[in-house]
Design an enzyme around this catalytic site. Structure first.
Site, PDB file in Angstrom:
ATOM      1  CG  HIS A  44      -1.906  -1.046   1.342  1.00 61.18           C
ATOM      2  ND1 HIS A  44      -1.845  -2.041   2.295  1.00 61.18           N
ATOM      3  CD2 HIS A  44      -3.016  -1.301   0.614  1.00 61.18           C
ATOM      4  CE1 HIS A  44      -2.881  -2.852   2.161  1.00 61.18           C
ATOM      5  NE2 HIS A  44      -3.609  -2.440   1.141  1.00 61.18           N
ATOM      6  CD  GLN A  68     -14.104  -4.311  -1.999  1.00 61.48           C
ATOM      7  OE1 GLN A  68     -14.279  -3.117  -2.229  1.00 61.48           O
ATOM      8  NE2 GLN A  68     -12.912  -4.880  -2.129  1.00 61.48           N
ATOM      9  N   GLY A 154      -2.786  -1.114  -7.303  1.00 67.48           N
ATOM     10  CA  GLY A 154      -1.726  -2.110  -7.399  1.00 67.48           C
ATOM     11  C   GLY A 154      -2.012  -3.167  -8.456  1.00 67.48           C
ATOM     12  NE  ARG A 155       1.864  -4.580 -13.458  1.00 70.07           N
ATOM     13  CZ  ARG A 155       1.907  -4.596 -14.794  1.00 70.07           C
ATOM     14  NH1 ARG A 155       1.570  -3.530 -15.469  1.00 70.07           N
ATOM     15  NH2 ARG A 155       2.308  -5.676 -15.439  1.00 70.07           N
ATOM     16  CB  SER A 192      -2.133 -10.068   0.652  1.00 68.61           C
ATOM     17  OG  SER A 192      -3.513 -10.134   0.979  1.00 68.61           O
TER      18      SER A 192
HETATM   19  P1  AMP Z   1      -6.696  -3.418  -0.516  1.00 66.64           P
HETATM   20  O1  AMP Z   1      -6.444  -2.656   0.742  1.00 66.64           O
HETATM   21  O2  AMP Z   1      -6.330  -4.863  -0.436  1.00 66.64           O
HETATM   22  O3  AMP Z   1      -8.067  -3.162  -1.098  1.00 66.64           O
HETATM   23  O4  AMP Z   1      -5.685  -2.834  -1.578  1.00 66.64           O
HETATM   24  C1  AMP Z   1      -5.628  -1.446  -1.828  1.00 66.64           C
HETATM   25  C2  AMP Z   1      -4.701  -1.201  -2.986  1.00 66.64           C
HETATM   26  O5  AMP Z   1      -3.409  -1.696  -2.679  1.00 66.64           O
HETATM   27  C3  AMP Z   1      -5.144  -1.910  -4.268  1.00 66.64           C
HETATM   28  O6  AMP Z   1      -4.913  -1.052  -5.384  1.00 66.64           O
HETATM   29  C4  AMP Z   1      -4.237  -3.108  -4.290  1.00 66.64           C
HETATM   30  O7  AMP Z   1      -4.008  -3.607  -5.594  1.00 66.64           O
HETATM   31  C5  AMP Z   1      -2.967  -2.528  -3.711  1.00 66.64           C
HETATM   32  N1  AMP Z   1      -2.094  -3.580  -3.201  1.00 66.64           N
HETATM   33  C6  AMP Z   1      -2.410  -4.557  -2.309  1.00 66.64           C
HETATM   34  N2  AMP Z   1      -1.356  -5.378  -2.120  1.00 66.64           N
HETATM   35  C7  AMP Z   1      -0.356  -4.912  -2.915  1.00 66.64           C
HETATM   36  C8  AMP Z   1       0.985  -5.339  -3.183  1.00 66.64           C
HETATM   37  N3  AMP Z   1       1.515  -6.423  -2.595  1.00 66.64           N
HETATM   38  N4  AMP Z   1       1.715  -4.610  -4.058  1.00 66.64           N
HETATM   39  C9  AMP Z   1       1.188  -3.518  -4.676  1.00 66.64           C
HETATM   40  N5  AMP Z   1      -0.058  -3.070  -4.465  1.00 66.64           N
HETATM   41  C10 AMP Z   1      -0.827  -3.755  -3.604  1.00 66.64           C
END
Ligand code: AMP
Length: 294
Positions: A44, A68, A154-155, A192
């Protein structure tokens, strides 16, 4: 309120968010936006750093979006720690954080959902009914509340990124969508928030995901273009640690449609599996992503 939160302005309403962003834009500065669900890790924070390269003022949001999550998913137990998150955001120079309530984002009588057809129907789509509709809906709301900005995703969530690019273009949103690389732990595991659910033994098993993807990437680097051979490389690693596999797919990196036969010089390998009860996703774009040396 704890001391850490005082270092970072916390915005609670859409009106506060929009006013803060407008003030920045009136000063001639660009707004950067990083939406998250909190439980922040270096992945993040790398998005914030990427946003800071394109924008003078960066706001992150933290919102565990109920629409979601499926009925049997982890909405209730999703990790929440605003104090720690605010500290991390402050450390990398985030300028403000938006932390709305569920009622703020889904007011009484709300009735609108956003659907991105096609891209939402492959890969994770069939396994998480309604998930991408929930994502597209909340991101549309958030982007509307922020206004013109550079939004960084994030990808790691490759399909989500593809959907949100489509959404921003189709709905004429005044937003530049930027994709940022996957941040991994040194041993290869994609970071994650859900990794927190893994026991030590499960975390060790989870390394098979990136190991399989990297092994297939090596094979691709040697010139292999046969989809079944590339997938076999991933599958043979993953099945050593779990039989609970939603999918292991090779797809067009833009349309996300499954590729049969031979790949071209660029293709997405993507997977979703469960280790114990924790659902993990990972991906690698063959011909594009850099193989991480362990
Ligand atoms: P989330 O909090 O899981 O909804 O993720 C929020 C943002 O962080 C999203 O755009 C995800 O793709 C990104 N993200 C989560 N894990 C990673 C990672 N390991 N590397 C890059 N971006 C990430």
């Amino acid at each position: 309120m704890s001391a850490a939160l005082h270092t970072l302005p916390v915005l609670r309403t859409k009106a506060e968010l929009y006013a803060a962003c407008e003030k920045v834009r009136r000063e001639g500065k660009r707004v950067g936006f990083v939406p998250t669900m909190g439980a922040l890790h270096e992945g993040h924070l790398s998005l914030v750093q990427r946003a800071k390269r394109s924008a003078e003022w960066v706001v992150a949001s933290i919102f565990v979006n109920p629409t979601q999550f499926g009925p049997n998913e982890d909405f209730d137990r999703y990790p929440r720690d605003l104090d720690s998150d605010a500290r991390k955001l402050a450390r990398v120079g985030t300028d403000a954080v938006f932390v709305p309530s569920v009622e703020e984002m889904y007011p009484k009588d709300e009735a609108t959902r956003v659907n991105v057809r096609g891209l939402s129907e492959t890969l994770c789509g069939p396994f998480r009914p309604g998930h991408f509709e929930g994502v597209a809906t909340i991101v549309t709301k958030l982007l509307s509340a922020v206004g013109p900005c550079t939004a960084v995703f994030g990808r790691k969530d490759y399909q989500q990124l593809a959907i949100l690019r489509r959404l921003a273009a189709d709905l004429c949103l005044p937003v530049e969508v930027v994709g940022a690389p996957i941040e991994r732990d040194p041993d290869g595991l994609a970071m994650s928030s859900r990794n927190a659910y893994l026991s030590k033994e499960e975390r060790d098993r989870s390394l098979a995901l990136s190991r399989g993807l990297f092994s297939a990437a090596d094979l691709f680097g040697e010139g292999e273009r046969d989809v079944s051979r590339l997938l076999e490389r991933v599958t043979s690693e993953v099945t050593k640690v779990t039989n609970d596999i939603d999918y292991i797919s090779c797809a067009d990196a833009d349309t996300l449609r499954s590729i049969e036969g031979q790949t071209g010089d660029r293709a997405l390998l993507a997977l979703a599996v469960r280790i114990g009860t924790t659902r993990l996703i990972d991906n690698f774009v063959l011909g594009e992503d850099k193989r991480k040396k362990g």
